[in-house]
Design an enzyme around this catalytic site. Structure first.
Site, PDB file in Angstrom:
ATOM      1  CG  ASN A  75     -13.009  -5.313 -56.594  1.00 20.23           C
ATOM      2  OD1 ASN A  75     -14.313  -5.206 -56.117  1.00 20.23           O
ATOM      3  ND2 ASN A  75     -12.318  -3.976 -56.458  1.00 20.23           N
ATOM      4  CB  THR A 122     -18.778   4.597 -64.068  1.00 18.41           C
ATOM      5  OG1 THR A 122     -17.707   4.829 -63.218  1.00 18.41           O
ATOM      6  CG2 THR A 122     -19.394   5.956 -64.437  1.00 18.41           C
ATOM      7  CB  THR A 134     -23.523  -1.070 -63.194  1.00 15.90           C
ATOM      8  OG1 THR A 134     -22.621  -1.871 -64.104  1.00 15.90           O
ATOM      9  CG2 THR A 134     -24.693  -1.902 -62.582  1.00 15.90           C
ATOM     10  CD  GLU A 144     -18.178   4.839 -52.306  1.00 14.79           C
ATOM     11  OE1 GLU A 144     -17.234   5.142 -52.990  1.00 14.79           O
ATOM     12  OE2 GLU A 144     -18.747   5.594 -51.653  1.00 14.79           O
ATOM     13  CB  CYS A 187     -11.994   0.983 -57.070  1.00 22.02           C
ATOM     14  SG  CYS A 187     -12.138   0.712 -55.113  1.00 22.02           S
ATOM     15  CD  GLU A 238     -19.550   2.437 -49.539  1.00 19.35           C
ATOM     16  OE1 GLU A 238     -18.514   1.962 -50.005  1.00 19.35           O
ATOM     17  OE2 GLU A 238     -20.599   1.650 -49.638  1.00 19.35           O
TER      18      GLU A 238
HETATM   19  P1  NDP Z   1     -20.600  -4.246 -62.171  1.00 21.33           P
HETATM   20  O1  NDP Z   1     -21.033  -2.827 -62.162  1.00 21.33           O
HETATM   21  O2  NDP Z   1     -20.685  -4.835 -63.329  1.00 21.33           O
HETATM   22  O3  NDP Z   1     -21.333  -4.868 -61.217  1.00 21.33           O
HETATM   23  C1  NDP Z   1     -21.381  -4.561 -59.801  1.00 21.33           C
HETATM   24  C2  NDP Z   1     -22.442  -5.226 -59.108  1.00 21.33           C
HETATM   25  O4  NDP Z   1     -23.673  -4.743 -59.709  1.00 21.33           O
HETATM   26  C3  NDP Z   1     -22.791  -6.696 -59.414  1.00 21.33           C
HETATM   27  O5  NDP Z   1     -23.280  -7.253 -58.187  1.00 21.33           O
HETATM   28  C4  NDP Z   1     -23.849  -6.776 -60.347  1.00 21.33           C
HETATM   29  O6  NDP Z   1     -24.191  -8.035 -60.696  1.00 21.33           O
HETATM   30  C5  NDP Z   1     -24.484  -5.760 -60.138  1.00 21.33           C
HETATM   31  N1  NDP Z   1     -25.187  -5.307 -61.305  1.00 21.33           N
HETATM   32  C6  NDP Z   1     -24.946  -5.408 -62.984  1.00 21.33           C
HETATM   33  N2  NDP Z   1     -25.988  -4.905 -63.421  1.00 21.33           N
HETATM   34  C7  NDP Z   1     -26.677  -4.372 -62.708  1.00 21.33           C
HETATM   35  C8  NDP Z   1     -27.993  -3.517 -62.901  1.00 21.33           C
HETATM   36  N3  NDP Z   1     -28.576  -3.346 -64.168  1.00 21.33           N
HETATM   37  N4  NDP Z   1     -28.830  -3.266 -61.894  1.00 21.33           N
HETATM   38  C9  NDP Z   1     -28.308  -3.678 -60.408  1.00 21.33           C
HETATM   39  N5  NDP Z   1     -27.211  -4.310 -60.370  1.00 21.33           N
HETATM   40  C10 NDP Z   1     -26.512  -4.826 -61.544  1.00 21.33           C
HETATM   41  O7  NDP Z   1     -18.894  -4.146 -61.639  1.00 21.33           O
HETATM   42  P2  NDP Z   1     -17.941  -5.165 -61.455  1.00 21.33           P
HETATM   43  O8  NDP Z   1     -18.571  -6.316 -60.670  1.00 21.33           O
HETATM   44  O9  NDP Z   1     -17.273  -5.672 -62.814  1.00 21.33           O
HETATM   45  O10 NDP Z   1     -16.865  -4.475 -60.516  1.00 21.33           O
HETATM   46  C11 NDP Z   1     -15.813  -3.657 -60.960  1.00 21.33           C
HETATM   47  C12 NDP Z   1     -16.074  -2.225 -60.858  1.00 21.33           C
HETATM   48  O11 NDP Z   1     -16.219  -1.789 -59.665  1.00 21.33           O
HETATM   49  C13 NDP Z   1     -14.913  -1.184 -61.275  1.00 21.33           C
HETATM   50  O12 NDP Z   1     -15.543  -0.474 -62.174  1.00 21.33           O
HETATM   51  C14 NDP Z   1     -14.654  -0.884 -60.274  1.00 21.33           C
HETATM   52  O13 NDP Z   1     -13.744   0.607 -60.187  1.00 21.33           O
HETATM   53  C15 NDP Z   1     -15.630  -0.744 -59.242  1.00 21.33           C
HETATM   54  N6  NDP Z   1     -15.523  -0.578 -58.018  1.00 21.33           N
HETATM   55  C16 NDP Z   1     -15.537   0.276 -57.271  1.00 21.33           C
HETATM   56  C17 NDP Z   1     -14.982   0.586 -56.075  1.00 21.33           C
HETATM   57  C18 NDP Z   1     -15.299   2.034 -55.222  1.00 21.33           C
HETATM   58  O14 NDP Z   1     -15.280   1.837 -53.937  1.00 21.33           O
HETATM   59  N7  NDP Z   1     -15.462   3.050 -55.869  1.00 21.33           N
HETATM   60  C19 NDP Z   1     -14.506  -0.399 -55.326  1.00 21.33           C
HETATM   61  C20 NDP Z   1     -14.308  -1.696 -56.063  1.00 21.33           C
HETATM   62  C21 NDP Z   1     -14.647  -1.847 -57.304  1.00 21.33           C
HETATM   63  P3  NDP Z   1     -23.550  -9.063 -61.643  1.00 21.33           P
HETATM   64  O15 NDP Z   1     -22.255  -9.378 -61.164  1.00 21.33           O
HETATM   65  O16 NDP Z   1     -24.368 -10.285 -61.718  1.00 21.33           O
HETATM   66  O17 NDP Z   1     -23.282  -8.599 -62.903  1.00 21.33           O
END
Ligand code: NDP
Length: 481
Positions: free
Chosen positions: A150, A228, A230, A248, A282, A461
């Protein structure tokens, strides 16, 4: 077609498998570059490189590490426009947003931690007549950073910068959906003279690259931002290895508007806090609670303004919203709008796709959507949608709104609008979240702790919290004699 490479041991490498994935421009719905479909074999190379680089990097005087990092930030700043266009092409966000928020913040993240490390002091505890304890803060070694799509470079650097500043070597994985600016960062690192192996950027799918990072026993800490579920998968794998974890995760943030608020300010900021970055931040407030006496006035003004927000291609300087990040994500958001209707909600504005003309006809655009008439505990109001969709709900008392605000499994951020100081303190104190803004939204001071409670995450963080995460404290006691 541009082919992104992994950045391992200071070199630009094709994936060991030789496989590439498509990288799609969401504003057109078309493939525009190729990215490495990396596997464990690439992570193994990266970990070896990082282990070899660690002694020299961690022993390098802080001010030298800092100078290299500042140079990296300066080089990004010098290419600001190029980075902003690349971010917007990869993610679908308006170029103006990438230019004003994403890339400047990435630069600030790097500069902030490059200089924070110069002021990072360890504690000492004197015991009268007995001796003194002092605490050493040593870098951990090889650490992993995994980030989402994002705010691609913004969140990527938010992790990498404190890890490097503290003297660690890093294996980093950007989201495969938005890899371009991470690749450009690797070019910048090479140009800035970052020693080989200190930062290794490996592209590919979460279930391959992310999973290999999580499972590698030589990677001693993982900083993850994402969904969450993941986060839960990562924690399950990493916990038995006793890795340090910073998670996060998702949010379902309340935006509480009391009748005594500064109406104009609350209205204009709520438009941003609802729909900035197509609602894919987020910290966006997706549940808007308005005190009954101003409910109708606020709702009508909000709907009127939002229905005029221009949804357009990212290069359009008048675009208020660009494209959503991907087709599957657009489908997910649309499915929540359908669910809201099934749950009895009324769509006051939006609710449907926008089809632009010409080359953008295949893009993933959605009108900003406001939904009314839903129970606070229905799925639409409990589950994270992460798109340009908000619900609006009236409330009568402080107790009632706190109950509704605190009813979800999430607890990342909250916004409160009131001119009553005592109420502001009271409500801020009672809300279950890691961050509360009063009469503001997304004002960030990088020194402050950032993170969530409940299913929004573990750890914090920001500022010295991040440097504490990326170091291990070692207490040394010296007897007085
Ligand atoms: P994901 O959890 O799908 O992916 C996050 C990262 O983890 C990506 O690089 C993804 O790779 C990777 N990933 C996916 N599966 C695995 C696994 N099994 N093991 C290790 N890494 C993995 O989230 P999104 O990218 O869809 O992001 C959106 C989410 O992030 C929302 O829920 C949002 O709320 C949260 N978010 C939280 C923030 C905070 O500070 N709390 C800030 C911004 C977003 P790939 O892209 O290849 O799937």
């Amino acid at each position: 077609m541009k082919e992104i490479k992994n950045y391992i041991n200071g070199k630009f490498l094709a994936p060991v498998s030789g496989d590439y994935l498509d990288n799609i421009d969401p504003s057109r719905g078309k493939v525009y570059s190729k990215i490495p479909n990396s596997t464990k074999a690439d992570i193994d190379l990266a970990v070896d490189a990082a282990e070899n680089a660690f002694p020299a990097w961690s022993n390098m005087p802080k001010d030298e590490r800092s100078a290299i990092m500042v140079k990296i930030a300066d080089l990004i700043e010098a290419r600001m426009d190029e980075f902003a266009h690349a971010e917007s092409l990869d993610n679908g966000k308006p170029v103006s947003l990438a230019n004003h928020v994403d890339i400047p913040r990435a630069v600030s993240n790097i500069k902030f931690f490059a200089t924070a490390i110069l002021h990072y002091a360890a504690e000492s505890h004197y015991m009268e007549g007995v001796g003194i304890n002092y605490t050493l803060r040593k870098p951990i070694g090889v650490v992993g950073c995994i980030s989402p799509w994002n705010l691609p470079l913004y969140l990527f650097t938010w992790k990498i910068a404190p890890a490097l500043a503290a003297g660690n070597c890093v294996i980093a994985k950007p989201s495969e959906i938005t890899p371009m600016t991470a690749f450009m960062l690797s070019e910048v690192c090479a140009e800035a003279g970052l020693p080989a192996g200190v930062l290794n950027i490996v592209h590919g799918l979460g279930q391959n690259v992310g999973d290999a990072i999580t499972r590698d026993p030589k990677i001693k800490a993982i900083s993850f931002t994402g969904g969450t579920s993941t986060g839960a998968t990562i924690a399950k794998i990493a916990a038995p290895m006793f890795k340090k974890l910073s998670l996060e995760l998702g949010g379902k943030n309340p935006n509480i508007i009391f009748a005594d608020c500064d109406f104009k300010k609350a209205l204009s900021t709520t438009i941003r806090s609802s729909f900035a970055n197509q609602g894919q931040i987020c910290l966006c407030g997706s549940r808007i609670f308005v005190e009954r006496p101003i409910y109708e006035k606020f709702r009508d003004a909000f709907v009127e303004k939002v229905s005029q927000s221009k949804v357009s291609y990212p290069e359009d300087p008048e675009a208020k919203l660009g494209a959503l990040v991907s087709e599957p994500h657009l489908e997910k958001v649309l499915s929540y709008i359908a669910l809201a209707k099934e749950e009895g909600g009324t769509v006051l504005t939006g609710g449907e796709r926008v089809f632009l003309e010409g080359e953008y006809a295949g893009g993933y655009y959605l009108r900003p959507t406001i939904i009314e008439g839903l129970a606070f505990d229905c799925r639409t109001n409990q589950e994270e949608i992460f798109g340009p969709v908000v619900t609006i709900t009236p409330f009568d008392t402080e107790e009632e709104v706190l109950m509704m605000a605190n009813s979800t499994e999430y607890g990342l951020a909250a916004t409160v609008w009131t001119e009553n100081l005592s109420r502001a303190h009271r409500v801020a104190d009672e809300i279950h979240s890691g961050i509360v803004w009063v009469n503001a939204w997304l004002v960030r001071d990088l020194r402050t702790p950032f993170g969530g409670v409940k299913n929004s995450g573990v750890g914090r963080e920001g500022g010295f919290e991040a440097l504490n995460f990326f170091t291990e404290p070692k207490n040394v006691f010296i007897a007085k004699g």
